[in-house]
Write a protein that holds these residues in place. Structure first.
Motif, short mmCIF file in Angstrom:
data_model
loop_
_atom_site.label_atom_id
_atom_site.label_comp_id
_atom_site.label_asym_id
_atom_site.label_seq_id
_atom_site.Cartn_x
_atom_site.Cartn_y
_atom_site.Cartn_z
N MET A 1 0.84 -1.18 0.00
CA MET A 1 0.00 0.00 0.00
C MET A 1 0.89 1.25 0.00
SD MET A 1 -3.28 0.89 2.35
CE MET A 1 -2.59 1.65 3.80
N ALA A 2 0.37 2.31 -0.58
CA ALA A 2 1.07 3.59 -0.62
C ALA A 2 0.05 4.70 -0.42
CB ALA A 2 1.77 3.76 -1.97
N TYR A 3 0.54 5.90 -0.27
CA TYR A 3 -0.33 7.06 -0.19
C TYR A 3 -0.38 7.72 -1.55
CZ TYR A 3 -1.28 6.62 4.70
OH TYR A 3 -1.75 6.15 5.90
N VAL A 4 -1.45 8.48 -1.80
CA VAL A 4 -1.72 9.07 -3.10
C VAL A 4 -2.10 10.54 -2.90
CG1 VAL A 4 -3.25 8.96 -5.11
CG2 VAL A 4 -2.54 6.85 -3.98
N VAL A 5 -1.55 11.39 -3.73
CA VAL A 5 -1.95 12.80 -3.74
C VAL A 5 -3.10 12.94 -4.73
CG1 VAL A 5 -1.21 15.18 -4.12
CG2 VAL A 5 0.42 13.51 -3.23
N THR A 6 -4.13 13.64 -4.31
CA THR A 6 -5.33 13.76 -5.14
C THR A 6 -5.59 15.21 -5.55
OG1 THR A 6 -6.76 13.99 -3.20
CG2 THR A 6 -6.34 11.73 -4.00
N ILE A 55 -4.21 14.07 0.54
CA ILE A 55 -3.46 12.81 0.56
C ILE A 55 -4.29 11.73 1.24
CG2 ILE A 55 -1.36 11.67 1.35
CD1 ILE A 55 0.01 14.43 1.29
N PHE A 56 -4.37 10.57 0.56
CA PHE A 56 -5.14 9.44 1.07
C PHE A 56 -4.38 8.14 0.83
CE2 PHE A 56 -8.18 12.62 -0.43
CZ PHE A 56 -8.96 12.79 0.69
N PRO A 57 -4.65 7.10 1.63
CA PRO A 57 -4.09 5.79 1.33
C PRO A 57 -4.66 5.31 0.00
CG PRO A 57 -5.19 5.79 3.48
CD PRO A 57 -5.49 7.10 2.83
N ASP A 58 -3.89 4.54 -0.75
CA ASP A 58 -4.40 4.08 -2.04
C ASP A 58 -5.60 3.14 -1.91
OD1 ASP A 58 -3.10 1.74 -1.23
OD2 ASP A 58 -1.71 1.71 -2.92
N SER A 59 -5.87 2.67 -0.72
CA SER A 59 -7.04 1.83 -0.49
C SER A 59 -8.32 2.64 -0.29
CB SER A 59 -6.81 0.95 0.74
OG SER A 59 -6.58 1.77 1.88
N ASP A 60 -8.20 3.93 -0.13
CA ASP A 60 -9.35 4.81 0.07
C ASP A 60 -10.02 5.04 -1.29
OD1 ASP A 60 -10.86 7.39 0.21
OD2 ASP A 60 -10.02 7.46 2.23
N PRO A 61 -11.34 4.92 -1.38
CA PRO A 61 -12.03 5.13 -2.65
C PRO A 61 -11.76 6.50 -3.29
CG PRO A 61 -13.54 4.20 -1.04
CD PRO A 61 -12.26 4.52 -0.31
N ARG A 62 -11.45 7.51 -2.48
CA ARG A 62 -11.15 8.85 -3.03
C ARG A 62 -9.82 8.89 -3.77
NH1 ARG A 62 -12.05 11.74 2.64
NH2 ARG A 62 -11.00 9.81 3.16
#
Length: 110
Positions: A1-6, A55-62
């Motif tokens: 898992m990683a974090y994602v900038v949205t 910023i959200f975990p890549d598992s977050d639907p957002r």
């Protein structure tokens, strides 16, 4: 898992997240930051530091739409390891919704 900038980062790029990242996995575009998914160690210290809540975990639907984009641009944008100054109008853009169309594919000029 990683974090994602949205999307919330577009036109804001506060870079508070960069200052706390222990592995320097942020990459800078002309008007957004992204996280390299293979470099992120999933520590999560960046998420609460983001004033734009982008910023959200890549598992977050957002994060779903943004996961591939982070990987794509992290491969071509320059790595950023220190917090810089945000754009002068960052606060004006912070809570603006629907900024996806404003995303520039250009790398940051460091």
């Amino acid at each position: 898992m990683a974090y994602v900038v949205t999307e919330g980062c577009i036109r804001c790029t506060y870079m508070d997240c960069v200052a706390v990242c222990p592995v320097d996995c942020f990459y800078a575009g002309a008007n957004m930051l992204v996280i390299h998914p293979d470099e992120c160690i999933d520590c999560g210290v960046c998420e609460p530091e983001c004033p734009a809540a982008a910023i959200f975990p890549d598992s977050d639907p957002r994060a779903a739409e943004w996961t591939a984009l982070n990987a794509e641009y992290a491969a071509v944008w320059p790595n950023i390891t220190e917090k810089g100054a945000p754009p002068a109008d960052a606060d004006a853009w912070k809570d603006t919704p629907d900024k996806r169309a404003l995303l520039s594919p250009d790398p940051a000029s460091l």
